[in-house]
Write a protein that holds these residues in place. Sequence first.
Motif, PDB file in Angstrom:
ATOM      1  N   THR A 196       0.808  -1.215   0.000  1.00 62.25           N
ATOM      2  CA  THR A 196       0.000   0.000   0.000  1.00 62.25           C
ATOM      3  C   THR A 196       0.850   1.277   0.000  1.00 62.25           C
ATOM      4  O   THR A 196       0.314   2.364  -0.135  1.00 62.25           O
ATOM      5  CB  THR A 196      -0.944   0.037   1.217  1.00 62.25           C
ATOM      6  N   LYS A 197       2.184   1.125   0.145  1.00 63.38           N
ATOM      7  CA  LYS A 197       3.048   2.301   0.255  1.00 63.38           C
ATOM      8  C   LYS A 197       4.235   2.189  -0.703  1.00 63.38           C
ATOM      9  O   LYS A 197       5.299   1.673  -0.327  1.00 63.38           O
ATOM     10  CB  LYS A 197       3.547   2.460   1.693  1.00 63.38           C
ATOM     11  N   THR A 243       8.003   2.586   0.106  1.00 62.55           N
ATOM     12  CA  THR A 243       8.808   1.601   0.839  1.00 62.55           C
ATOM     13  C   THR A 243       9.473   0.581  -0.090  1.00 62.55           C
ATOM     14  O   THR A 243      10.187  -0.299   0.367  1.00 62.55           O
ATOM     15  CB  THR A 243       7.939   0.833   1.866  1.00 62.55           C
TER      16      THR A 243
END
Length: 267
Positions: free
Chosen positions: A69-70, A73
């Motif tokens: 979701t990020k 990262t």
Amino acid sequence: MYIDPQWRILTVGDGDLSFSNALFQHHAPQHLTATIYDSLTTLQSKYGDDFHQQLLDRHCQVLTEFDITKPETWSHVSKHSFDLVIFQFPLVPGFTSKTEFNEKCGHVGINTLNRRLLRQFLINATEQLLDPTGPQLCYITSKGVKPYSEWNIEHSLILNTDINYLGEMAFDIANFPGYRIRNVDRDKHVKDTKGITYVWSPRPTKQLTQALSSQLTQLPELGNPCCHFCQAGPFTSTQHKQAHESSRKHLRMKDFEQQWLADLQTA
């Protein structure tokens, strides 16, 4: 689950890495990057290091603390470098208390949180990870039991996107010797409930290879005889349809759908 050995594959959130290890050992894709959400220390304390080491010995790339979701990262993943991204039996981790749930989620229910996770996976994978010149495939393997069956996976996740739902195929764990389906929170082996692999792509169905297309079951055309919230029907009469729409299951699914649509509007 259909795997083409020419594909470059990324696996997402593979708990103890046993799926990625089985995938590489028994299906030999051209390239495999395996990712887990946990840190290496957490992986070792929860599951041990066996599959992690086996993948490293086979010269596979393994990434820890990878959050689908990020995108910020994903420091070691090349953009647009995969043909297929796979998410096996995704499930939002449980909360330790009602206080923690309220702090992190507010008024949003667990059903909506799981749909959010799957939607973000599909959007981020198609926009950031898949090579536009390749087949551009996303697989999610899930179960036909609660809570998985309450997410309306086939219809709800790609609303207002350019992603296409292409169909489903059976997931046979026997084709992945050594794969252990883990509990999302603990070092436990989960019952091997019959799995279903759902398939999406920015490409339309007509661009699928014959090998993959032949394995997919397509959705029936939506219409009055069926209820796509519940995957029920076709209904044989008006009375049959009305009886379903007044059932506890349908009302529960309708409520989940309303919560999801409201969440999409505020996103």
